[in-house]
Write an enzyme that holds these catalytic residues in place. Structure first.
Site, PDB file in Angstrom:
ATOM      1  N   LYS A  40      14.406  -7.443 -21.076  1.00 17.16           N
ATOM      2  CA  LYS A  40      13.674  -7.768 -19.853  1.00 17.16           C
ATOM      3  C   LYS A  40      12.566  -8.775 -20.110  1.00 17.16           C
ATOM      4  O   LYS A  40      12.346  -9.695 -19.339  1.00 17.16           O
ATOM      5  CB  LYS A  40      13.086  -6.477 -19.253  1.00 17.16           C
ATOM      6  CG  LYS A  40      12.421  -6.690 -17.896  1.00 17.16           C
ATOM      7  CD  LYS A  40      13.429  -7.150 -16.859  1.00 17.16           C
ATOM      8  CE  LYS A  40      12.787  -7.398 -15.508  1.00 17.16           C
ATOM      9  NZ  LYS A  40      13.718  -8.048 -14.577  1.00 17.16           N
ATOM     10  N   GLU A  92      25.250 -13.502 -16.955  1.00 18.40           N
ATOM     11  CA  GLU A  92      24.467 -12.549 -17.736  1.00 18.40           C
ATOM     12  C   GLU A  92      24.834 -11.097 -17.474  1.00 18.40           C
ATOM     13  O   GLU A  92      24.633 -10.253 -18.351  1.00 18.40           O
ATOM     14  CB  GLU A  92      22.964 -12.776 -17.551  1.00 18.40           C
ATOM     15  CG  GLU A  92      22.391 -12.478 -16.199  1.00 18.40           C
ATOM     16  CD  GLU A  92      20.893 -12.814 -16.111  1.00 18.40           C
ATOM     17  OE1 GLU A  92      20.246 -12.950 -17.159  1.00 18.40           O
ATOM     18  OE2 GLU A  92      20.389 -12.941 -14.984  1.00 18.40           O
ATOM     19  N   ARG A 105       4.048   0.577  -6.581  1.00 17.25           N
ATOM     20  CA  ARG A 105       3.859  -0.434  -5.542  1.00 17.25           C
ATOM     21  C   ARG A 105       2.684  -1.361  -5.854  1.00 17.25           C
ATOM     22  O   ARG A 105       2.549  -2.424  -5.264  1.00 17.25           O
ATOM     23  CB  ARG A 105       3.616   0.264  -4.182  1.00 17.25           C
ATOM     24  CG  ARG A 105       4.789   1.113  -3.751  1.00 17.25           C
ATOM     25  CD  ARG A 105       4.442   1.957  -2.531  1.00 17.25           C
ATOM     26  NE  ARG A 105       4.342   1.168  -1.325  1.00 17.25           N
ATOM     27  CZ  ARG A 105       5.353   0.875  -0.526  1.00 17.25           C
ATOM     28  NH1 ARG A 105       6.561   1.279  -0.836  1.00 17.25           N
ATOM     29  NH2 ARG A 105       5.177   0.171   0.569  1.00 17.25           N
ATOM     30  N   LYS A 161      23.130 -15.594 -13.034  1.00 17.50           N
ATOM     31  CA  LYS A 161      23.296 -14.182 -12.682  1.00 17.50           C
ATOM     32  C   LYS A 161      24.711 -13.703 -13.029  1.00 17.50           C
ATOM     33  O   LYS A 161      24.892 -12.619 -13.578  1.00 17.50           O
ATOM     34  CB  LYS A 161      23.042 -13.971 -11.180  1.00 17.50           C
ATOM     35  CG  LYS A 161      21.593 -13.920 -10.795  1.00 17.50           C
ATOM     36  CD  LYS A 161      20.907 -12.701 -11.367  1.00 17.50           C
ATOM     37  CE  LYS A 161      19.413 -12.920 -11.480  1.00 17.50           C
ATOM     38  NZ  LYS A 161      19.021 -13.814 -12.572  1.00 17.50           N
ATOM     39  N   GLU A 198      20.843 -20.711 -10.689  1.00 15.36           N
ATOM     40  CA  GLU A 198      20.504 -19.290 -10.695  1.00 15.36           C
ATOM     41  C   GLU A 198      21.738 -18.428 -10.440  1.00 15.36           C
ATOM     42  O   GLU A 198      21.924 -17.376 -11.078  1.00 15.36           O
ATOM     43  CB  GLU A 198      19.427 -19.004  -9.655  1.00 15.36           C
ATOM     44  CG  GLU A 198      19.056 -17.547  -9.466  1.00 15.36           C
ATOM     45  CD  GLU A 198      18.450 -16.886 -10.694  1.00 15.36           C
ATOM     46  OE1 GLU A 198      18.334 -15.645 -10.687  1.00 15.36           O
ATOM     47  OE2 GLU A 198      18.104 -17.595 -11.661  1.00 15.36           O
ATOM     48  N   ASN A 257      -0.781   0.357   6.114  1.00 14.79           N
ATOM     49  CA  ASN A 257      -0.049  -0.565   5.251  1.00 14.79           C
ATOM     50  C   ASN A 257       0.405  -1.725   6.126  1.00 14.79           C
ATOM     51  O   ASN A 257       1.059  -1.518   7.143  1.00 14.79           O
ATOM     52  CB  ASN A 257       1.170   0.129   4.624  1.00 14.79           C
ATOM     53  CG  ASN A 257       1.944  -0.784   3.689  1.00 14.79           C
ATOM     54  OD1 ASN A 257       1.487  -1.860   3.326  1.00 14.79           O
ATOM     55  ND2 ASN A 257       3.125  -0.341   3.292  1.00 14.79           N
ATOM     56  N   GLY A 258       0.041  -2.959   5.753  1.00 17.67           N
ATOM     57  CA  GLY A 258       0.419  -4.115   6.548  1.00 17.67           C
ATOM     58  C   GLY A 258      -0.748  -5.033   6.789  1.00 17.67           C
ATOM     59  O   GLY A 258      -1.715  -5.072   6.019  1.00 17.67           O
ATOM     60  N   CYS A 307       0.828  -1.202   0.000  1.00 13.62           N
ATOM     61  CA  CYS A 307       0.000   0.000   0.000  1.00 13.62           C
ATOM     62  C   CYS A 307       0.864   1.253   0.000  1.00 13.62           C
ATOM     63  O   CYS A 307       1.972   1.268   0.519  1.00 13.62           O
ATOM     64  CB  CYS A 307      -0.915   0.016   1.219  1.00 13.62           C
ATOM     65  SG  CYS A 307      -1.960  -1.450   1.354  1.00 13.62           S
ATOM     66  N   TRP A 344      -3.751  -2.288  -1.637  1.00 18.58           N
ATOM     67  CA  TRP A 344      -3.743  -3.604  -2.264  1.00 18.58           C
ATOM     68  C   TRP A 344      -4.499  -4.540  -1.321  1.00 18.58           C
ATOM     69  O   TRP A 344      -4.111  -4.728  -0.180  1.00 18.58           O
ATOM     70  CB  TRP A 344      -2.322  -4.125  -2.495  1.00 18.58           C
ATOM     71  CG  TRP A 344      -2.337  -5.383  -3.308  1.00 18.58           C
ATOM     72  CD1 TRP A 344      -2.524  -6.653  -2.859  1.00 18.58           C
ATOM     73  CD2 TRP A 344      -2.212  -5.490  -4.724  1.00 18.58           C
ATOM     74  NE1 TRP A 344      -2.504  -7.541  -3.893  1.00 18.58           N
ATOM     75  CE2 TRP A 344      -2.321  -6.859  -5.059  1.00 18.58           C
ATOM     76  CE3 TRP A 344      -2.014  -4.559  -5.746  1.00 18.58           C
ATOM     77  CZ2 TRP A 344      -2.231  -7.319  -6.374  1.00 18.58           C
ATOM     78  CZ3 TRP A 344      -1.921  -5.026  -7.044  1.00 18.58           C
ATOM     79  CH2 TRP A 344      -2.032  -6.383  -7.341  1.00 18.58           C
ATOM     80  N   HIS A 365      30.825 -36.444 -13.045  1.00 13.86           N
ATOM     81  CA  HIS A 365      30.453 -36.900 -14.380  1.00 13.86           C
ATOM     82  C   HIS A 365      30.783 -35.862 -15.453  1.00 13.86           C
ATOM     83  O   HIS A 365      30.023 -35.692 -16.409  1.00 13.86           O
ATOM     84  CB  HIS A 365      28.963 -37.262 -14.412  1.00 13.86           C
ATOM     85  CG  HIS A 365      28.604 -38.339 -13.453  1.00 13.86           C
ATOM     86  ND1 HIS A 365      28.867 -39.670 -13.698  1.00 13.86           N
ATOM     87  CD2 HIS A 365      28.038 -38.291 -12.222  1.00 13.86           C
ATOM     88  CE1 HIS A 365      28.463 -40.399 -12.675  1.00 13.86           C
ATOM     89  NE2 HIS A 365      27.955 -39.579 -11.760  1.00 13.86           N
TER      90      HIS A 365
END
Length: 614
Positions: A609, A494, A27, A491, A487, A101-102, A2, A75, A510
């Site tokens: 993106k 890239e 947000r 990172k 991952e 907010n929360g 929020c 939200w 292996h």
């Protein structure tokens, strides 16, 4: 998630508040509202479901004015998106409003107690109980708004940023933080409060950052800070030397670094309102559009994604199989259609995409849907093509991610698929209630653990300086952390253009072991889990061939320190949640290596993106 803006001063508060909320639109939100105190001393409120333009239409039709006020973008967590559930919320008297907010975890208990005293509620939100609780404190002798406000805070279990005003105490706002951020801006005979700097930066660069457990009383002449007991606190005012572009980056050199540090907030927002800490029930039926009965009837799951989202899906395979006992396959979206997949009405096909527009993943979704599968997407962008075409959606709530190399979108995807695994387990009756509760508690603790770890990255900067000129890296992991090794390698390659490979550690013998020599850094993920001893053996094999070992673990360990060249320690958590923490140092290492090498961190060469063509 929020957005919060409060203002008191000589400017038109409606203009200040609405413009501030617009700068917080990143947000994500589903409704908005403004409350101001007019010259007649009464509160005027305007609210609307939808976007700020919808609120502005309401204000244009029914104008309001005053000298101070507050505004909010919501939200939904408790209660559907609607004008009625939009903030600000009143008390029974109509003289008090609150924005929040929360999430208030014990709101039902507090609501029942207040109802027994005659309070009547008109919304489905947890926030409305705060307004009534403050009113109840007034009714029981609180001298003023700050006293009434502070008296209520110890009763609220959960996380919150709150701002309130009361016409009985004119020309002041009161706010508190416990979790979600709040910043106070100090201007020339005017004061602001907001959930993020960009909302108020056009008015002042003098900011005070609130800490958990602090309360601020805001007047036009300035703020006064106290603890929950009302004791004064001395706070430092910081000058924010940002230009507009820096404001977008939050003061960080690159968007990627900003987004790495936004992960605690993004993960918290993905969790909020979706699982109960009291019952461990997952509360996502409305957005998933799949009932427990439908989920219980599924015989297998298929996860489809690309790139980093594929790594999140691979973690999801471990989670769904171990928590829900449901056989799960994982596919690259670019290959899914061409292998003529065997999916039918008993298949749950899960598609993961940050943008919701990835061409390969969309094509794969359409393939499974045409064959009768139940389709569900995990996505960050509302209204994207994938969210419109899938039967159901789990939004990640990560907020805009500008850096091409995904960070906060990835960890939010991990949380979303964890919630899905819990939902499947719940529908299929696979986990005892006690185990579910312990798991959910550990999950809720992750954002705070992330914040603690990300507070200081000096160790990663040192390692980046040491290894920035190496030409090859190997990343190893086992079990649920094998995808994190993949991952980490992705990172690094890239954004720094260093060749890096990720492998399950058991596969090292292996083939990859042939590459190991005194020039090869090997990043080994070795939490104290069920495969810890196996990983120790793999490290021994690396060291026997003169390899350089950088170990990432979750506790101080003398044996490991004796074997590794460098040890990075992250907070400890449940074994199945460890990827959320183990990935953090890999992101930071990649970032700092790329930065030191002078690479374009946010826009690495040849990458986009969102890949919207096959």
């Amino acid at each position: 998630m929020c957005g919060i803006v409060g203002y008191i001063g000589p400017q038109d508060p409606v203009e200040v508040i609405v413009e501030g909320l617009r700068r917080l639109e990143y947000r994500g939100y589903d409704s908005a509202g403004v409350a101001v105190v007019g010259d007649n001393g009464e509160i005027a409120i305007r609210r609307a479901e939808g976007k700020l333009r919808d609120l502005e239409k309401v204000i244009a039709t029914n104008p309001l004015s005053g000298s101070y006020g507050l505004g909010h973008t919501r939200w939904a967590t408790h209660g559907r998106p609607s004008e009625e559930n939009a903030h600000p919320h009143r008390d029974c008297s109509g003289r008090l409003v609150v924005i929040h907010n929360g999430i208030i975890e014990n709101y039902l208990e507090l609501k029942r107690e207040l109802e027994s005293k005659g309070h009547e509620f008109v919304t489905e939100t947890d926030t409305e109980i705060v307004a009534h609780a403050i009113e109840d404190s007034y009714n029981n002798g609180a001298a003023n708004l700050p006293d009434a406000f502070r008296s209520v805070l110890p009763e609220l279990h959960g996380i919150y940023s709150l701002v309130a005003l009361h016409t009985d105490d004119p020309n002041l706002l009161v706010a508190a933080r416990q979790g979600p951020p709040l910043v106070v801006g100090i201007g020339d005979n005017e004061t602001f409060v907001a959930s993020d700097i960009p909302a108020i930066l056009m008015h002042t660069k003098d900011m005070v950052f609130m800490e958990d457990g602090e309360v601020v009383v805001i007047r036009s002449e300035g703020p006064e800070f106290t603890d929950l007991e009302g004791r004064a606190i001395e706070k430092k005012t910081e000058r924010i030397p940002w230009d507009p572009i820096m404001a977008e980056k939050g003061g960080y050199k690159h968007f990627m670094l900003k987004e790495i540090h936004e992960q605690p907030r993004a993960v918290r927002d993905t969790l909020l309102g979706r699982v109960s800490l009291e019952s461990a029930r997952v509360l996502m039926d409305d957005e998933m559009k799949l009932t427990d009965e439908q989920l219980a009837g599924v015989e297998r799951a298929c996860i489809v994604a690309c790139g980093t989202s594929w790594h999140a899906g691979l973690v999801g395979k471990f989670l769904i199989e171990q928590l829900a006992g449901l056989p799960t396959e994982i596919d690259y979206a670019s290959e899914f259609r061409y292998r003529k997949p065997l999916v039918d009405e008993k298949t749950l096909a899960i598609y993961i995409s940050q943008s919701g527009e990835t061409a390969d993943t969309l094509a794969a979704l359409r393939e499974a849907k045409a064959k009768g599968a139940q389709t569900l997407c995990i996505c960050n962008v509302q209204g994207s093509m994938m969210t419109r075409e899938a039967h159901g959606t789990i939004y990640t709530h990560a907020g805009p991610e500008i850096g091409v190399a995904s960070t906060k979108a990835f960890t939010s995807q991990l949380v979303a698929i964890t919630l899905l695994a819990l939902k499947l387990s719940q529908a299929r009756g696979r986990m005892p209630e006690h185990d579910l509760l312990e798991f959910v508690k550990a999950l809720y603790h992750i954002p705070a653990q992330m914040e603690h770890y990300l507070h200081d990255d000096k160790r990663l900067i040192e390692l980046a300086k040491t290894f920035q000129q190496h030409r090859d890296f190997l990343f190893l992991g086992r079990g649920v952390n094998y995808p994190i090794a993949l991952e980490g390698a992705l990172k690094l390659k890239e954004i720094s253009y260093i060749h890096a490979e990720g492998y399950p550690a058991g596969e090292m013998k292996h083939g990859p072991i042939a590459l190991i020599d005194e020039e090869m850094p090997v990043v080994a993920l070795i939490p104290h889990d069920s495969v810890y001893e196996k990983m120790l053996s793999n490290i021994e094999e690396v060291k026997a061939r003169s390899g350089i070992v950088i170990a990432v673990t979750d506790a101080e360990d003398r044996d490991l320190e004796a074997k590794a060249d460098a040890v990075i320690v992250v907070p400890s958590t449940h074994e199945l949640l460890s990827p959320l923490l183990m990935v953090l140092p890999l992101q930071l290492l990649s970032y700092h290596v790329a930065n030191l090498r002078g690479c374009d961190v946010d826009q690495p060469r040849n990458l986009a993106k969102s890949v919207t063509v096959e």
